[in-house]
Design a protein around this motif. Structure first.
Motif, PDB file in Angstrom:
ATOM      1  N   ALA A  87       0.831  -1.201   0.000  1.00  0.00           N
ATOM      2  CA  ALA A  87       0.000   0.000   0.000  1.00  0.00           C
ATOM      3  C   ALA A  87       0.870   1.257   0.000  1.00  0.00           C
ATOM      4  O   ALA A  87       0.587   2.227  -0.707  1.00  0.00           O
ATOM      5  CB  ALA A  87      -0.930   0.004   1.206  1.00  0.00           C
ATOM      6  N   ARG A  88       1.944   1.226   0.777  1.00  0.00           N
ATOM      7  CA  ARG A  88       2.869   2.369   0.822  1.00  0.00           C
ATOM      8  C   ARG A  88       3.529   2.569  -0.538  1.00  0.00           C
ATOM      9  O   ARG A  88       3.640   3.698  -1.027  1.00  0.00           O
ATOM     10  CB  ARG A  88       3.937   2.156   1.888  1.00  0.00           C
ATOM     11  N   THR A  89       3.947   1.497  -1.165  1.00  0.00           N
ATOM     12  CA  THR A  89       4.571   1.581  -2.481  1.00  0.00           C
ATOM     13  C   THR A  89       3.597   2.161  -3.504  1.00  0.00           C
ATOM     14  O   THR A  89       3.958   3.034  -4.292  1.00  0.00           O
ATOM     15  CB  THR A  89       5.061   0.197  -2.933  1.00  0.00           C
ATOM     16  N   ASP A  90       2.355   1.701  -3.481  1.00  0.00           N
ATOM     17  CA  ASP A  90       1.338   2.231  -4.391  1.00  0.00           C
ATOM     18  C   ASP A  90       1.115   3.723  -4.155  1.00  0.00           C
ATOM     19  O   ASP A  90       0.971   4.502  -5.092  1.00  0.00           O
ATOM     20  CB  ASP A  90       0.007   1.486  -4.226  1.00  0.00           C
ATOM     21  N   TRP A  91       1.086   4.114  -2.864  1.00  0.00           N
ATOM     22  CA  TRP A  91       0.869   5.509  -2.503  1.00  0.00           C
ATOM     23  C   TRP A  91       2.016   6.368  -3.026  1.00  0.00           C
ATOM     24  O   TRP A  91       1.796   7.433  -3.611  1.00  0.00           O
ATOM     25  CB  TRP A  91       0.747   5.628  -0.982  1.00  0.00           C
ATOM     26  N   ILE A  92       3.248   5.907  -2.868  1.00  0.00           N
ATOM     27  CA  ILE A  92       4.414   6.648  -3.347  1.00  0.00           C
ATOM     28  C   ILE A  92       4.382   6.763  -4.869  1.00  0.00           C
ATOM     29  O   ILE A  92       4.655   7.836  -5.425  1.00  0.00           O
ATOM     30  CB  ILE A  92       5.729   6.007  -2.856  1.00  0.00           C
ATOM     31  N   HIS A  93       4.033   5.689  -5.562  1.00  0.00           N
ATOM     32  CA  HIS A  93       3.939   5.741  -7.026  1.00  0.00           C
ATOM     33  C   HIS A  93       2.913   6.778  -7.475  1.00  0.00           C
ATOM     34  O   HIS A  93       3.150   7.521  -8.433  1.00  0.00           O
ATOM     35  CB  HIS A  93       3.573   4.379  -7.612  1.00  0.00           C
ATOM     36  N   GLU A  94       1.794   6.842  -6.790  1.00  0.00           N
ATOM     37  CA  GLU A  94       0.750   7.807  -7.138  1.00  0.00           C
ATOM     38  C   GLU A  94       1.215   9.240  -6.882  1.00  0.00           C
ATOM     39  O   GLU A  94       0.991  10.134  -7.706  1.00  0.00           O
ATOM     40  CB  GLU A  94      -0.530   7.507  -6.351  1.00  0.00           C
ATOM     41  N   ARG A  95       1.856   9.498  -5.752  1.00  0.00           N
ATOM     42  CA  ARG A  95       2.373  10.840  -5.458  1.00  0.00           C
ATOM     43  C   ARG A  95       3.444  11.239  -6.465  1.00  0.00           C
ATOM     44  O   ARG A  95       3.513  12.382  -6.902  1.00  0.00           O
ATOM     45  CB  ARG A  95       2.978  10.917  -4.047  1.00  0.00           C
ATOM     46  N   ARG A  96       4.278  10.281  -6.854  1.00  0.00           N
ATOM     47  CA  ARG A  96       5.327  10.560  -7.832  1.00  0.00           C
ATOM     48  C   ARG A  96       4.702  10.903  -9.184  1.00  0.00           C
ATOM     49  O   ARG A  96       5.138  11.823  -9.870  1.00  0.00           O
ATOM     50  CB  ARG A  96       6.261   9.359  -7.946  1.00  0.00           C
ATOM     51  N   ARG A  97       3.647  10.187  -9.560  1.00  0.00           N
ATOM     52  CA  ARG A  97       2.951  10.471 -10.815  1.00  0.00           C
ATOM     53  C   ARG A  97       2.353  11.882 -10.788  1.00  0.00           C
ATOM     54  O   ARG A  97       2.469  12.651 -11.745  1.00  0.00           O
ATOM     55  CB  ARG A  97       1.850   9.444 -11.053  1.00  0.00           C
ATOM     56  N   GLU A  98       1.732  12.259  -9.679  1.00  0.00           N
ATOM     57  CA  GLU A  98       1.155  13.597  -9.543  1.00  0.00           C
ATOM     58  C   GLU A  98       2.240  14.665  -9.581  1.00  0.00           C
ATOM     59  O   GLU A  98       2.069  15.713 -10.206  1.00  0.00           O
ATOM     60  CB  GLU A  98       0.372  13.702  -8.234  1.00  0.00           C
ATOM     61  N   ALA A  99       3.367  14.397  -8.921  1.00  0.00           N
ATOM     62  CA  ALA A  99       4.476  15.355  -8.906  1.00  0.00           C
ATOM     63  C   ALA A  99       5.016  15.568 -10.318  1.00  0.00           C
ATOM     64  O   ALA A  99       5.310  16.695 -10.725  1.00  0.00           O
ATOM     65  CB  ALA A  99       5.577  14.868  -7.975  1.00  0.00           C
TER      66      ALA A  99
END
Length: 88
Positions: free
Chosen positions: A16-28
Motif C-alpha cells: 500500500a505504501r509503495t502504491d501511494w508513493i507511485h501515485e504521489r510521484r505520478r502527480e508530482a
C-alpha cells in the motif's frame, strides 16, 4: 501461526505504501511537466517528492535544480504566485 499473519500484514502495508508513493510521484511529475500553470508552493511540493522518491538520479537532480530555481525567483518565499485554486 501468528508470525505468518504478521508478515502478511507488513507485506500488505508495504504494498500500500509503495502504491501511494507511485501515485504521489505520478502527480508530482504532472505538476513539473506543466509548471507554468501551478503555484510555486505546489511546484516546491512536487519537487520535494521527486527529490526524495524520484526513480533515477537524473530525475532527482532535475527536481533539485528546479527547486533551487523556484526559490531563487522569490528569495523571501513570501512573494510567491498566489494559488488560483485557493484564491488570493
Amino acid at each position: 501461526m501468528k508470525p505468518h499473519l504478521s508478515v502478511r500484514k507488513h507485506s500488505a502495508r508495504d504494498a500500500a505504501r509503495t502504491d501511494w508513493i507511485h501515485e504521489r510521484r505520478r502527480e508530482a511529475r504532472a505538476v513539473v511537466a506543466d509548471v507554468v500553470h501551478h503555484s510555486d508552493h505546489l511546484i516546491r511540493l512536487a519537487c520535494t517528492v521527486l527529490v526524495q522518491h524520484g526513480e533515477t538520479d537524473e530525475e532527482r537532480e532535475d527536481a533539485r535544480i528546479l527547486l533551487v530555481v523556484v526559490d531563487a525567483r522569490h528569495p523571501g518565499r513570501g512573494n510567491h504566485r498566489p494559488d488560483p485554486e485557493v484564491g488570493s
